[in-house]
Design an enzyme around this catalytic site. Structure first.
Site, PDB file in Angstrom:
ATOM      1  N   GLU A  67       0.850  -1.193   0.000  1.00 57.47           N
ATOM      2  CA  GLU A  67       0.000   0.000   0.000  1.00 57.47           C
ATOM      3  C   GLU A  67       0.889   1.247   0.000  1.00 57.47           C
ATOM      4  O   GLU A  67       1.730   1.424   0.875  1.00 57.47           O
ATOM      5  CB  GLU A  67      -0.895   0.022   1.243  1.00 57.47           C
ATOM      6  CG  GLU A  67      -2.018  -1.006   1.228  1.00 57.47           C
ATOM      7  CD  GLU A  67      -3.260  -0.557   0.447  1.00 57.47           C
ATOM      8  OE1 GLU A  67      -3.287   0.577  -0.072  1.00 57.47           O
ATOM      9  OE2 GLU A  67      -4.206  -1.365   0.373  1.00 57.47           O
TER      10      GLU A  67
ATOM     11  N   HIS B  14      -3.736  -3.056  -8.187  1.00 62.54           N
ATOM     12  CA  HIS B  14      -5.004  -3.590  -7.702  1.00 62.54           C
ATOM     13  C   HIS B  14      -6.079  -3.473  -8.777  1.00 62.54           C
ATOM     14  O   HIS B  14      -6.881  -4.379  -8.981  1.00 62.54           O
ATOM     15  CB  HIS B  14      -5.419  -2.824  -6.431  1.00 62.54           C
ATOM     16  CG  HIS B  14      -6.438  -3.535  -5.601  1.00 62.54           C
ATOM     17  ND1 HIS B  14      -7.054  -2.939  -4.519  1.00 62.54           N
ATOM     18  CD2 HIS B  14      -6.947  -4.796  -5.691  1.00 62.54           C
ATOM     19  CE1 HIS B  14      -7.898  -3.817  -3.984  1.00 62.54           C
ATOM     20  NE2 HIS B  14      -7.855  -4.933  -4.675  1.00 62.54           N
TER      21      HIS B  14
ATOM     22  N   ASP C 104      -7.107   1.716  -8.051  1.00 65.67           N
ATOM     23  CA  ASP C 104      -5.773   2.004  -7.529  1.00 65.67           C
ATOM     24  C   ASP C 104      -4.704   1.051  -8.060  1.00 65.67           C
ATOM     25  O   ASP C 104      -5.012  -0.104  -8.365  1.00 65.67           O
ATOM     26  CB  ASP C 104      -5.785   1.970  -5.990  1.00 65.67           C
ATOM     27  CG  ASP C 104      -6.118   0.609  -5.414  1.00 65.67           C
ATOM     28  OD1 ASP C 104      -7.146   0.040  -5.802  1.00 65.67           O
ATOM     29  OD2 ASP C 104      -5.335   0.109  -4.587  1.00 65.67           O
TER      30      ASP C 104
HETATM   31 ZN   LIG Z   1      -6.185  -1.411  -3.398  1.00 66.47          ZN
END
Ligand SMILES: [Zn+2]
Length: 277
Positions: A147, A186, A196
């Site tokens: 992330e 993703h 994203d």
């Molecule tokens: Zn994501």
């Protein structure tokens, strides 16, 4: 004697300070404990011989088990990159330590370049969810989730953040022999659900060997070039073709996310699909 006492007092003072500091700085001590307990339970399941809940005999006979001496631990084979869609790393760390959110990632990379690991690489983080890339439908079981702290509306990625990411990717790629093509976003895996990472410097990453990119010189595709098959060969789930095209454009085109392929888009797609074949 006096000096000795003073020394002892000073030592006790320092020891207390360090202890208090470590207590006050680790606000995740409680969730760290939960992590360790979960990991311990997984290790129990791994050690059980015969494994529990794995009936291998349809006749319900006695389960025979003979431990081999040749085995290893399963390794991740993909890296999925995300943007957090949150305002700060602190907010993301909090989100990933609350049971009710049911989400996590192996790593969080801050805008300042700091990298936080939250799940052991060999364990399954909950970052990818439902989706499909090629024939992979349980990406959480075979990938590392990273992330990137970014709320998704900005195209500003700091040098520190991208440098840290690349250093991390280099380690992962080498350690687990992850193929170059298996560094994806993703949105590539879940095009109907996720946008994203947005405005992401994929080309910069590809130059360093993380993900594929198209050549500078592009050739016209043949007249019968099947764009849907090409998207599928790259890995996209084309059940919702518009979503697959938008995801492809988010990753490789960037400037326009409309769910149609323009002529220049087709040149990029043709070039890339040959690399994935
Ligand atoms: Zn994501």
């Amino acid at each position: 004697m006096k000096i000795k006492n003073r020394t002892r007092k000073a030592f006790v003072f320092i020891a207390c300070s360090v202890f208090m500091l470590s207590c006050s700085t680790n606000k995740y001590a409680e969730t760290d404990k939960v992590y360790k307990k979960l990991a311990k339970n997984f290790s129990k399941a791994i050690r059980a011989t015969p494994p529990t809940d794995q009936k291998i005999d349809s006749l319900n006979n006695e389960q025979f088990f003979v431990g081999t001496v040749n085995m290893g631990i399963r390794k991740p084979n993909y890296v999925i990159i995300h943007h957090t869609a949150q305002e700060s790393t602190a907010q993301t760390l909090k989100t990933f330590t609350l049971t009710k959110t049911a989400v996590s990632a192996h790593y969080v990379v801050g805008r300042d370049g700091k990298v936080y690991q939250m799940v052991n690489d060999y364990l399954r983080a909950q970052h990818a969810g439902i989706g499909k890339w090629g024939n992979v439908t349980d990406m959480n079981s075979c990938s590392i989730g990273i992330e990137m702290d970014n709320n998704g509306t900005t195209d500003i990625w700091t040098e520190a953040q991208i440098n840290s990411l690349c250093a991390l990717l280099a380690t992962l790629k080498k350690k687990y022999s992850i193929p170059t093509a298996n560094f994806i976003g993703h949105a590539d895996y879940a095009p109907t659900r996720k946008p994203d990472p947005n405005n992401f410097p994929w080309k910069t990453l590809a130059k360093k060997g993380f993900g594929l990119w198209y050549d500078d010189e592009l050739q016209l595709p043949p007249a019968d070039f099947d764009t849907t098959s090409a998207l599928r060969i790259i890995g996209y789930d084309v059940k919702n073709l518009g979503a697959a095209i938008t995801a492809f454009k988010r990753h490789f085109v960037g400037t326009d996310l409309t769910p149609q392929l323009t002529e220049p888009d087709k040149l990029i797609l043709y070039n890339l699909y040959k690399k994935y074949m």
